[in-house]
Design a protein around this motif. Structure first.
Motif, mmCIF file in Angstrom:
data_model
loop_
_atom_site.group_PDB
_atom_site.id
_atom_site.type_symbol
_atom_site.label_atom_id
_atom_site.label_comp_id
_atom_site.label_asym_id
_atom_site.label_seq_id
_atom_site.Cartn_x
_atom_site.Cartn_y
_atom_site.Cartn_z
ATOM 1 N N SER A 33 52.531 43.200 59.616
ATOM 2 C CA SER A 33 53.037 43.624 58.309
ATOM 3 C C SER A 33 52.677 42.673 57.176
ATOM 4 O O SER A 33 52.520 43.100 56.027
ATOM 5 C CB SER A 33 54.559 43.771 58.362
ATOM 6 O OG SER A 33 55.184 42.530 58.642
ATOM 7 N N TRP A 75 50.859 39.744 46.794
ATOM 8 C CA TRP A 75 49.530 40.362 46.817
ATOM 9 C C TRP A 75 48.688 39.859 47.991
ATOM 10 O O TRP A 75 47.691 40.485 48.356
ATOM 11 C CB TRP A 75 48.808 40.162 45.490
ATOM 12 C CG TRP A 75 48.603 38.741 45.036
ATOM 13 C CD1 TRP A 75 49.401 38.038 44.188
ATOM 14 C CD2 TRP A 75 47.511 37.886 45.384
ATOM 15 N NE1 TRP A 75 48.884 36.764 43.991
ATOM 16 C CE2 TRP A 75 47.723 36.654 44.709
ATOM 17 C CE3 TRP A 75 46.381 38.010 46.194
ATOM 18 C CZ2 TRP A 75 46.845 35.578 44.817
ATOM 19 C CZ3 TRP A 75 45.502 36.951 46.307
ATOM 20 C CH2 TRP A 75 45.739 35.750 45.627
ATOM 21 N N ARG A 77 49.557 40.070 50.904
ATOM 22 C CA ARG A 77 49.887 40.916 52.045
ATOM 23 C C ARG A 77 48.684 41.736 52.514
ATOM 24 O O ARG A 77 48.575 42.094 53.691
ATOM 25 C CB ARG A 77 51.050 41.847 51.680
ATOM 26 C CG ARG A 77 51.614 42.636 52.844
ATOM 27 C CD ARG A 77 52.810 43.467 52.411
ATOM 28 N NE ARG A 77 53.355 44.217 53.530
ATOM 29 C CZ ARG A 77 54.378 45.067 53.440
ATOM 30 N NH1 ARG A 77 54.968 45.254 52.252
ATOM 31 N NH2 ARG A 77 54.815 45.719 54.497
ATOM 32 N N LYS A 78 47.783 42.029 51.611
ATOM 33 C CA LYS A 78 46.639 42.873 51.950
ATOM 34 C C LYS A 78 45.481 42.100 52.585
ATOM 35 O O LYS A 78 44.499 42.698 53.015
ATOM 36 C CB LYS A 78 46.135 43.583 50.697
ATOM 37 C CG LYS A 78 47.147 44.563 50.113
ATOM 38 C CD LYS A 78 46.578 45.293 48.915
ATOM 39 C CE LYS A 78 47.579 46.293 48.347
ATOM 40 N NZ LYS A 78 47.028 47.020 47.175
ATOM 41 N N ARG A 98 48.879 40.015 39.426
ATOM 42 C CA ARG A 98 48.913 40.883 40.611
ATOM 43 C C ARG A 98 48.158 42.182 40.380
ATOM 44 O O ARG A 98 47.431 42.655 41.259
ATOM 45 C CB ARG A 98 50.367 41.179 41.007
ATOM 46 C CG ARG A 98 51.101 40.001 41.610
ATOM 47 C CD ARG A 98 52.354 40.461 42.338
ATOM 48 N NE ARG A 98 53.301 41.124 41.465
ATOM 49 C CZ ARG A 98 54.308 40.518 40.832
ATOM 50 N NH1 ARG A 98 54.467 39.198 40.978
ATOM 51 N NH2 ARG A 98 55.136 41.191 40.060
ATOM 52 N N ALA A 102 44.365 42.757 42.361
ATOM 53 C CA ALA A 102 44.323 43.854 43.331
ATOM 54 C C ALA A 102 42.989 44.594 43.296
ATOM 55 O O ALA A 102 42.590 45.217 44.296
ATOM 56 C CB ALA A 102 45.471 44.833 43.062
ATOM 57 N N LEU A 105 40.152 42.252 45.685
ATOM 58 C CA LEU A 105 40.438 41.709 47.010
ATOM 59 C C LEU A 105 39.233 41.930 47.920
ATOM 60 O O LEU A 105 38.572 42.971 47.851
ATOM 61 C CB LEU A 105 41.675 42.382 47.600
ATOM 62 C CG LEU A 105 42.990 42.155 46.853
ATOM 63 C CD1 LEU A 105 44.093 42.972 47.489
ATOM 64 C CD2 LEU A 105 43.355 40.677 46.824
ATOM 65 N N ARG A 107 36.911 42.918 50.957
ATOM 66 C CA ARG A 107 36.921 43.847 52.087
ATOM 67 C C ARG A 107 36.305 43.216 53.329
ATOM 68 O O ARG A 107 36.568 43.639 54.440
ATOM 69 C CB ARG A 107 36.142 45.115 51.715
ATOM 70 C CG ARG A 107 36.777 45.904 50.573
ATOM 71 C CD ARG A 107 35.965 47.154 50.262
ATOM 72 N NE ARG A 107 36.561 47.922 49.169
ATOM 73 C CZ ARG A 107 36.034 49.034 48.681
ATOM 74 N NH1 ARG A 107 34.899 49.511 49.198
ATOM 75 N NH2 ARG A 107 36.636 49.667 47.698
ATOM 76 N N SER A 112 36.557 36.458 53.319
ATOM 77 C CA SER A 112 37.948 36.255 52.896
ATOM 78 C C SER A 112 38.368 34.793 52.779
ATOM 79 O O SER A 112 39.014 34.418 51.786
ATOM 80 C CB SER A 112 38.894 36.993 53.854
ATOM 81 O OG SER A 112 38.725 38.380 53.745
#
Length: 359
Positions: A33, A75, A77-78, A98, A102, A105, A107, A112
């Motif tokens: 989560s 933010w 969280r993704k 935020r 967004a 971010l 992919r 990352s």
């Protein structure tokens, strides 16, 4: 499924993450989560006490409340588990930030970790708009975003929004959110060139230009003895004399403007060649570094030969013997120190060649 998700964390931290996940089922649920929150609780950054946030998780509190206690932006969280290769640094979390971040971010799981560290670094060094900008630019051209260049680009972007400062005054092309990384790096480099010139020469003109102004064969030889004169010459003649601060400060070079009837026709550099202890004409170039005429070279030689070199102070200074201008250095960086409320190790209060070259 949980084991597979936990294995996605960086190998160096898998042990700590797995150990924490086994403490309670609600903690383990974070692996799916909110991977960033689980990582932050297992590998807290220095100074962060994760105990209260961990208690909130076990008590079943809302994720937003737990994240606030752990100082982890929602933010994040993704982002996937692969994004966390070191303790999560402080990151902006305002409403406007935020919404903007967004849209940028990563992919790619591979990109990352670098993306997260770059965004955090620019947010710390500059401001939130620059952090959003670098997030976009890194995803657009990751190979062009060199982490070692972030310090200079961040300073340039910060001073671009500080119009009442010396740092802003020295900027030719200020940062804007729509600039791409290539032009941004070039503009930041130009800004650094101006910083170099100013901290090397300071506010006072060069007192000893070696030779004297004169008119020879219709040409006027005029000294470029101040920052303003050098900058005006660089702009008018489209050349790189603004990069000569180091050589001028070390008494290894002098710059002159050659004019005729009030118009600039060439820029002349005096220096040393081939072990000759006396100065000579190193360069004589027209606008855009075009070759000077034979006639102009002859006039320059005549001007040079009218001087008594035995009366000129030609002592050249080593790098470690030329102090940078302290007044300029303090005036330049004081607004940044005050705004950030700290003196970074890489930007000390005492000017130094090491700090200058590290920008």
């Amino acid at each position: 499924m949980l084991e597979r998700q936990l294995r996605r964390y960086h190998p160096r931290f898998q042990g700590a993450v797995c150990a924490l996940a086994t403490r309670h089922s609600r903690v383990a649920d974070l692996a799916t989560s909110f991977p960033a929150l689980l990582f932050a609780l297992a590998v807290p950054r220095p100074g962060l006490d994760a105990a209260r946030a961990l208690a909130h998780v076990i008590d079943g509190r809302a994720l937003a409340e737990v994240a606030a206690a752990a100082d982890v932006p929602m933010w994040l969280r993704k982002l996937p588990p692969e994004a966390f290769a070191r303790p999560i640094p402080r990151l902006p979390d305002g409403e406007l930030f935020r919404r903007h971040i967004a849209n940028h971010l990563p992919r790619s799981r591979k990109l990352s970790p670098a993306w997260l560290q770059i965004v955090a670094r620019v947010a710390e060094l500059a401001h939130e708009p620059a952090a959003v900008w670098i997030a976009r630019e890194f995803l657009r051209e990751p190979r062009h975003v060199n982490p070692e260049r972030l310090r200079l680009v961040s300073l340039w972007s910060w001073f671009s929004s500080q119009p009442a400062t010396l740092g802003h005054y020295l900027i030719d092309k200020p940062w804007t959110p729509d600039v791409h990384i290539g032009p941004a790096l070039a503009a930041a480099d130009d800004w650094r060139t101006m910083i170099d010139l100013h901290v090397n020469l300071g506010y006072r003109p060069i007192a000893d230009m070696w030779l004297k102004p004169a008119r020879v064969a219709g040409y006027d030889f005029l000294p470029l003895s101040s920052i303003v004169a050098i900058t005006d010459e660089a702009v008018a003649m489209s050349n790189c004399v603004r990069t000569y601060g180091n050589l001028l400060a070390r008494n290894r070079s002098r710059l002159w403007s050659v004019q005729r009837d009030g118009a600039r026709v060439a820029t002349l550099e005096l220096g040393f060649r081939c072990g000759d202890p006396l100065p000579c004409i190193v360069q004589l170039k027209g606008a855009g570094n075009a070759s000077a005429s034979r006639e102009l070279w002859w006039a320059a030689r005549q001007w040079l030969n009218t001087h008594d070199f035995s009366q000129i102070n030609l002592e050249r200074r080593a790098c470690d013997r030329r102090p940078l201008d302290r007044t300029t250095w303090l005036s330049l960086w004081r607004p940044y120190w005050l705004a950030k409320r700290r003196l970074p190790e890489w930007l000390p209060i005492a000017p130094s060649l090491r700090a200058l070259s590290a920008l």
